[in-house]
Each structure stands twice: as structure tokens, then as C-alpha cells.
Scaffold this motif. Structure first.
Motif, short mmCIF file in Angstrom:
data_model
loop_
_atom_site.label_atom_id
_atom_site.label_comp_id
_atom_site.label_asym_id
_atom_site.label_seq_id
_atom_site.Cartn_x
_atom_site.Cartn_y
_atom_site.Cartn_z
N GLU A 235 59.99 33.82 58.40
CA GLU A 235 60.22 35.05 57.64
C GLU A 235 61.15 34.81 56.45
N ASP A 277 53.41 37.84 67.06
CA ASP A 277 54.53 38.74 66.81
C ASP A 277 55.08 38.56 65.40
N GLU A 280 52.73 39.94 62.81
CA GLU A 280 52.79 41.40 62.72
C GLU A 280 54.00 41.85 61.91
N ARG A 281 55.13 41.18 62.11
CA ARG A 281 56.32 41.53 61.34
C ARG A 281 56.11 41.24 59.85
N ARG A 283 53.25 41.19 58.24
CA ARG A 283 52.29 42.16 57.69
C ARG A 283 52.95 43.50 57.44
N ARG A 284 53.90 43.88 58.31
CA ARG A 284 54.61 45.14 58.08
C ARG A 284 55.44 45.09 56.80
N GLU A 285 55.84 43.88 56.41
CA GLU A 285 56.59 43.71 55.16
C GLU A 285 55.67 43.64 53.94
N GLY A 286 54.37 43.72 54.18
CA GLY A 286 53.43 43.70 53.06
C GLY A 286 52.83 42.34 52.76
N ARG A 347 53.72 39.29 49.55
CA ARG A 347 53.24 40.53 48.94
C ARG A 347 53.34 40.44 47.42
#
Length: 348
Positions: A235, A277, A280-281, A283-286, A347
Motif C-alpha cells: 500500500e 484483503d 480490496e483495500r 481498490r477502495r482507494e481508487g 488511481r
């Protein structure tokens, strides 16, 4: 024997256990107790499986076609595992040819080719692009990128930390630019102009490392101390990229989705749930994570598991007899691991 040990746990001293495990008794006769007979089979069994697997891998590699020319192409790379089919693919053949290495059945070869394919498909293997490598050691990618006009910042542990982790002893750490320079891939003047070397703690990425078109790591993030720290690094690496930039990371993968795995150790093994996991994190950040393909493969070498002791742990004569390692899966503390690669776009 096992029943006897269970029945008298407090009377069995460490001295007695050592005696039970000795290959011969005090008169140099074979030790015939049941515990030693079980132990007697372990080393020959491991070496026999290892030799048969290596021989099969070498024979299959020799039978691979030797194309006179290859070409990079878009294959729609997914976040996936190293498999026999991938090693036998035309895209791996191309990158092996580009790197000047033989196409052999080894998961480390797959990792290098996976990273190059990801960078190619992102359109970043071009003059003027900027790349950041984590834990580069003596890998050939910085030299190859420089030969293509890419400006590279190659990072690694400080020598003190690398020595304490065993990387220098194993020859996997770059203590100077000379160890990362591959003269068969790049001219010296291009390497000196385009490749910079820095010591970086992957658990504490400096703020001034940013604005890169892509970043990569090859089998490094499993050495950060824990599964959580490895996932956090994935991340955090996104902050080093331009909007729309590429991150490609490979690491150790425990093929069992359930049950225990190695954690809080110098080398950990990620499972499917950990990767899903973190995806998914992200993707939530774009960010965009390439779809996962957890196919383990169905070729004979996909089913070969290399057992310890590993070649670098063996006496030199025995290591020469076995020959270079050739495996896609290995046993790690009774678990079976292979390599997994993740492809992530930041992103826009």
C-alpha cells in the motif's frame, strides 16, 4: 518406540534422545531403534525427490523450442502464480532472451519475466520513464531498464541490515553499483547516467521517493518482518508513483488458502486471503488491481515440491552432483510455497 516416549515423557533426557538418533551405536553398528529407522529415511527420500525433479526440469528445458527471434506482446497479464505453462510461454521466452538468460524451470526466472511483462504492458519500457526498485540486490532489471533509456533508482538494505539478515552471505545484496551493473545488458556510460543506488528501509519509505512511472520488487516484501508489514509496504509503495503509475511486486505464496502460515519471521508466506484483503483495500482507494488467477498449474513440474535441505545448505560436492536448483514450488516449514505476482495501477 513412540508409545514408549509418550508413556515416559519425564524420563527421556536430551542425552537419551541424542543417543536414539545417532546413526550408529557405541560399537559403530547400525542403530536399529524405531526412531532412528524413521530418521534414516528422511535425507535419502528428500535428496531422491530433489534429484528426480531437477532431472525432469532440465530435460524439459532442453526440449523447449529455441526461437530465432522473439517479440514482446500484450498478453493481458493477471496477478498470478508461477507455473510450468508460464515458463513455457512465448512471453517468458522473450524476456529471457532479452535478459540473456536461459529459459529454465525456476520460479525466480518467472519473477523477473513477470515484472518485465507488466512494465511492457503498461507502456513504460521506454526512454524517459522513471522506475524505482525495492530490494534490488544483484538482480539484472536496473541494467536492463537503463539499456532501454529508463532512469532507475535501485534501492536495497544498508550493509549492516543485509548482513544480519543473511543477504550478503547469500550473494543477494548490492553493496555497490558494480554488483548491479550487468555489462552484457547495458553500456557502462548508460548505466552510470541512468541508475542511482540508495539504501532504503522498505518499512519506512522516504518521502522524497515520489513521482515515479513505475516501481517494482522481486521477492523482497516477505522479508519485512511480518505479513502485515509486507501488505502495508504494498500500500505504501503507491505513494511513490505518479497518478496512473504502475506497481508490480512478487513474493512468497503459501498454496493452502486455509490453515497456518509463517508469520512474524524473517521470511513469511502470504495466503490468498491476505492478497485479496490488500487488493480490496487498494481498490477502495481508487487503485486498479489486475484480476487474480490462483491456478496452481497442471504440468508435472507444477506438482514437484522441492524439499530441504536446499542446495546452498549442502556440502559442495553434493551440491555439484545435484546441479542448479530447478523448481516452481518448495517446502517451507512443512508448507508448500510458490511465487505470486501482483500488478497494480495507481488511481489517475
Amino acid at each position: 518406540m513412540w508409545q514408549w516416549l509418550q508413556a515416559r515423557p519425564r524420563t527421556v533426557s536430551s542425552k537419551a534422545l541424542r543417543a536414539l538418533l545417532k546413526p550408529v551405536n557405541a560399537r559403530s553398528q547400525p542403530n536399529l531403534n524405531a526412531l532412528r529407522q524413521v530418521a534414516n529415511a528422511i535425507d535419502p527420500l528428500s535428496l531422491g525427490i530433489k534429484q528426480m525433479g531437477y532431472m525432469l526440469a532440465r530435460q524439459l528445458a532442453e526440449a523447449l523450442p529455441r526461437p530465432e527471434s522473439t517479440q514482446a506482446r500484450h498478453v493481458g497479464l493477471r496477478s498470478s502464480l508461477s507455473t510450468q505453462a508460464a515458463i513455457e510461454s512465448d512471453w517468458v521466452a522473450h524476456w529471457c532472451r532479452e535478459l540473456g538468460i536461459a529459459t529454465v524451470y525456476h520460479r525466480k526466472i518467472w519473477e523477473l519475466c513477470f515484472a518485465l511483462q507488466a512494465v511492457h504492458e503498461a507502456g513504460l519500457l521506454r526512454e524517459g520513464a522513471r522506475g524505482l526498485g525495492f530490494g534490488c540486490g544483484a538482480e539484472p532489471l536496473p541494467s536492463y531498464f537503463a539499456a532501454r533509456g529508463v532512469a532507475v533508482t535501485a534501492t536495497d538494505l544498508t550493509p549492516d541490515n543485509a548482513a544480519s539478515s543473511g543477504w550478503i552471505r547469500n550473494g543477494q545484496h548490492a553493496t555497490a553499483p558494480e554488483q548491479a551493473f550487468m555489462p552484457h545488458l547495458v553500456r557502462r556510460e548508460d548505466f552510470d547516467r541512468l541508475v542511482g543506488m540508495r539504501y532504503v528501509d522498505m518499512n519506512d519509505i522516504p518521502d522524497d521517493l515520489h513521482g515515479f512511472d513505475f516501481c517494482w520488487s522481486i521477492c523482497a516484501l516477505e522479508h519485512l518482518g511480518s505479513i502485515e508489514l509486507g501488505l502495508r509496504f504494498i500500500e505504501n509503495s503507491m505513494a511513490t508513483l505518479k497518478p496512473g503509475g504502475l506497481a508490480v511486486h512478487t513474493t512468497e505464496y503459501n498454496i493452502r488458502p486455509d490453515g497456518p502460515t509463517v508469520d512474524n519471521w524473517p521470511s513469511v508466506a502470504f495466503q490468498r486471503r491476505h492478497l485479496e484483503d490488500v487488493a480490496e483495500r487498494l481498490r477502495r482507494e481508487g487503485h486498479e488491481v489486475a484480476p487474480f488467477d490462483f491456478d496452481l498449474g497442471d504440468g508435472p513440474l507444477d506438482h514437484f515440491v522441492d524439499l530441504p535441505p536446499h542446495v546452498h545448505e549442502l556440502p559442495e560436492e553434493l551440491a555439484r552432483w545435484l546441479g542448479p536448483p530447478a523448481h516452481l514450488k518448495v517446502a517451507l516449514d512443512s508448507m508448500i510455497v510458490t511465487c505470486v505476482g501482483l500488478v497494480i495501477r495507481k488511481r489517475p
